[in-house]
Write a protein that holds these residues in place. Structure first.
Motif, short mmCIF file in Angstrom:
data_model
loop_
_atom_site.label_atom_id
_atom_site.label_comp_id
_atom_site.label_asym_id
_atom_site.label_seq_id
_atom_site.Cartn_x
_atom_site.Cartn_y
_atom_site.Cartn_z
N TYR A 86 -9.15 -0.01 -5.22
CA TYR A 86 -9.41 -0.49 -3.85
C TYR A 86 -9.21 -2.00 -3.72
O TYR A 86 -9.40 -2.74 -4.68
CB TYR A 86 -10.87 -0.21 -3.45
CG TYR A 86 -11.22 1.26 -3.37
CD1 TYR A 86 -10.76 2.04 -2.31
CD2 TYR A 86 -12.01 1.85 -4.35
CE1 TYR A 86 -11.09 3.38 -2.23
CE2 TYR A 86 -12.34 3.20 -4.27
CZ TYR A 86 -11.88 3.96 -3.21
OH TYR A 86 -12.21 5.28 -3.12
N ARG B 20 -8.01 1.76 0.17
CA ARG B 20 -7.18 2.17 -0.97
C ARG B 20 -6.00 1.21 -1.13
O ARG B 20 -5.40 0.78 -0.14
CB ARG B 20 -6.60 3.59 -0.75
CG ARG B 20 -7.59 4.69 -0.70
CD ARG B 20 -8.00 5.35 -1.99
NE ARG B 20 -7.17 5.15 -3.16
CZ ARG B 20 -7.65 5.20 -4.41
NH1 ARG B 20 -8.94 5.37 -4.64
NH2 ARG B 20 -6.86 5.04 -5.44
N HIS C 240 -2.87 1.75 0.94
CA HIS C 240 -2.87 1.62 2.40
C HIS C 240 -2.11 0.35 2.78
O HIS C 240 -2.26 -0.68 2.13
CB HIS C 240 -4.32 1.55 2.91
CG HIS C 240 -4.43 1.71 4.40
ND1 HIS C 240 -4.05 0.73 5.29
CD2 HIS C 240 -4.85 2.76 5.16
CE1 HIS C 240 -4.24 1.17 6.53
NE2 HIS C 240 -4.73 2.40 6.47
N SER D 298 -11.17 5.49 4.46
CA SER D 298 -10.26 6.44 3.81
C SER D 298 -8.91 6.40 4.49
O SER D 298 -8.76 5.89 5.59
CB SER D 298 -10.83 7.84 3.85
OG SER D 298 -11.43 8.09 5.09
#
Ligand code: HSE
Length: 426
Positions: A244, A269, A272, A426
């Protein structure tokens, strides 16, 4: 060739940057836009600063009244920041029939209703692209290009100072206070950096952007806000090991249960697209029902990127007479029918200092389970202090209130203390 006279209120980092760009690009705007944009007046108490930029003494105004009554001034650029005297000056400008371009998110967020009313009454333009996300053209995207969409969610990294600080802390383990000083030196931070590091700046911007995206007033007082001052480098480190990146996120969602608007540090994450938005760069990641996902990315702070948005507004204002205002139902207060969701759903990162003895892990997990929280990952780190070991837990999606209750229950035991709670997007 149309002549456009502008006045600049404040020659700080952004005002100075705007002055320079207008001077350096004057011929470019003449040639390509058929506009001769001339700085007719500036309001700046620091005469040396104005002189250093090359402003002629005759153009340094003695006060706001002089600028308002100057027939050569068509557009007033407000780059002073803060509420007063900026609010009084902007209202005076609009009431004198001058259009206004502002970079002032605090002013627009708190007083858009009053300002817009004055602008409409006087048939003046009121432009604020530079108020949110610096040089990234998010306001015009919302007022114009994305209008056909029902926007359901918006996640942004919309404060350059905190993104710069978190990036440096995560890359080189630099100390928070040293990096903050660097951000101030680079002109990213507000005069009082509390606004940046405590999340107010991002909350003002989220209030403006989510009001526009969801077409209803979202006062900043209805935005949950947490800054980065209690972020520890060990959490950045543990999060990184789990895949992360830590960011100060501004999140707006418009769903079946109502509107969520929050600003807080969050793990995202590494895959992303927002995870690779680093340094003073900003980005807004939007989901619209027609367009799907869109990300606007660029420099969110600093003199030239913010001046880019200001000058864009000046050109737009000079070439349009049918002004578009805020594109949301700009009421004085939130519409009473709007429901704000506070018990929102998220996954969570918990760092718990646990006694290193048998049965502790099962006690902690049983408290979580009693509160309806299920775990996705549990890692026990080795480097504990004074008989306690760090236990890092990532939960599945759960409710904010369940986590608050579980944290209180864990802290009530004599075997473990929750030292960090960070939401995971998420
Ligand atoms: N202080 C702000 C930031 C400047 O760091 O993003 C741009 O609004």
């Amino acid at each position: 060739m149309k002549k456009v006279g502008v006045a600049i209120l404040g020659l700080g980092v952004v005002g100075g940057g705007t002055y320079k760009i207008l001077a350096e690009h004057r011929d470019f705007y003449k040639k390509n836009h058929n506009l001769d944009i001339v700085v007719e007046s500036v309001l700046e108490r620091n005469i040396a600063r104005a002189e250093a930029l090359g402003v002629e003494a005759s153009k340094i105004a003695g006060g706001m009244a002089e600028i308002c009554s100057n027939p050569d001034v068509d557009i007033i650029i407000e780059v002073m920041g803060g509420v007063e005297p900026a609010k009084t000056f902007v209202l005076a400008a609009l009431n004198a029939g001058k259009s206004v371009v502002t970079s002032n998110k605090e002013l627009f967020c708190k007083y858009s209703f009053e300002l817009e009313k004055a602008a409409k009454k006087n048939n003046c333009g009121l432009f604020y692209e530079a108020s949110c996300v610096g040089g990234v053209p998010i306001i015009r995207a919302l007022t114009d290009n994305l209008q056909g969409n029902k926007i359901t969610s918006m996640i942004g990294i919309i404060n350059g100072t905190t993104n710069y600080i978190l990036t440096k802390m995560s890359c080189g383990g630099a100390a928070y206070s040293d990096v903050l000083k660097e951000a101030q030196k680079l002109g990213y931070a507000e005069a009082d950096p509390t606004s940046d590091v405590e999340g107010y700046d991002a909350a003002y911007k989220l209030s403006i952007l989510s009001s526009m995206a969801f077409h209803t007033k979202i006062p900043y007082t209805d935005i949950y806000r947490e800054g980065i001052t209690s972020v520890s480098s060990s959490d950045i480190f543990y999060g990184k090991q789990l895949g992360y990146a830590l960011k100060l996120l501004a999140i707006g969602k418009n769903g079946a249960n109502g509107i969520e608007a929050r600003v807080h540090p969050a793990f995202i994450r590494a895959e992303h697209p927002l995870a690779s938005v680093n340094d003073s760069f900003n980005a807004v990641y939007l989901t619209g029902d027609c367009v799907g996902e869109v990300m606007l990315y660029g420099r969110g702070a600093g003199a030239a990127p913010t001046a880019s948005a200001i000058v864009g507004d000046v050109i737009y204002c000079a070439t349009h007479s049918n002004y578009v205002y805020s594109a949301f139902n700009n009421t004085e207060k939130a519409d009473p029918s709007v429901k704000f969701v506070t018990n929102f759903e998220s996954a969570y990162y918990l760092r718990i200092a646990a006694k290193d003895k048998a049965g502790v892990l099962s006690k902690v997990t049983s408290v979580l389970s009693k509160n309806g929280i299920s775990m996705e990952r549990v890692v026990q780190e080795k480097d504990g202090v004074e008989g306690a070991v760090p236990l890092v837990i990532i939960t599945h999606e759960t409710h904010e209130n369940s986590v608050k209750k579980a944290v209180a229950d864990i802290n009530a035991t004599d075997i473990a203390k929750v030292e960090a709670v960070i939401r995971v997007v998420s």
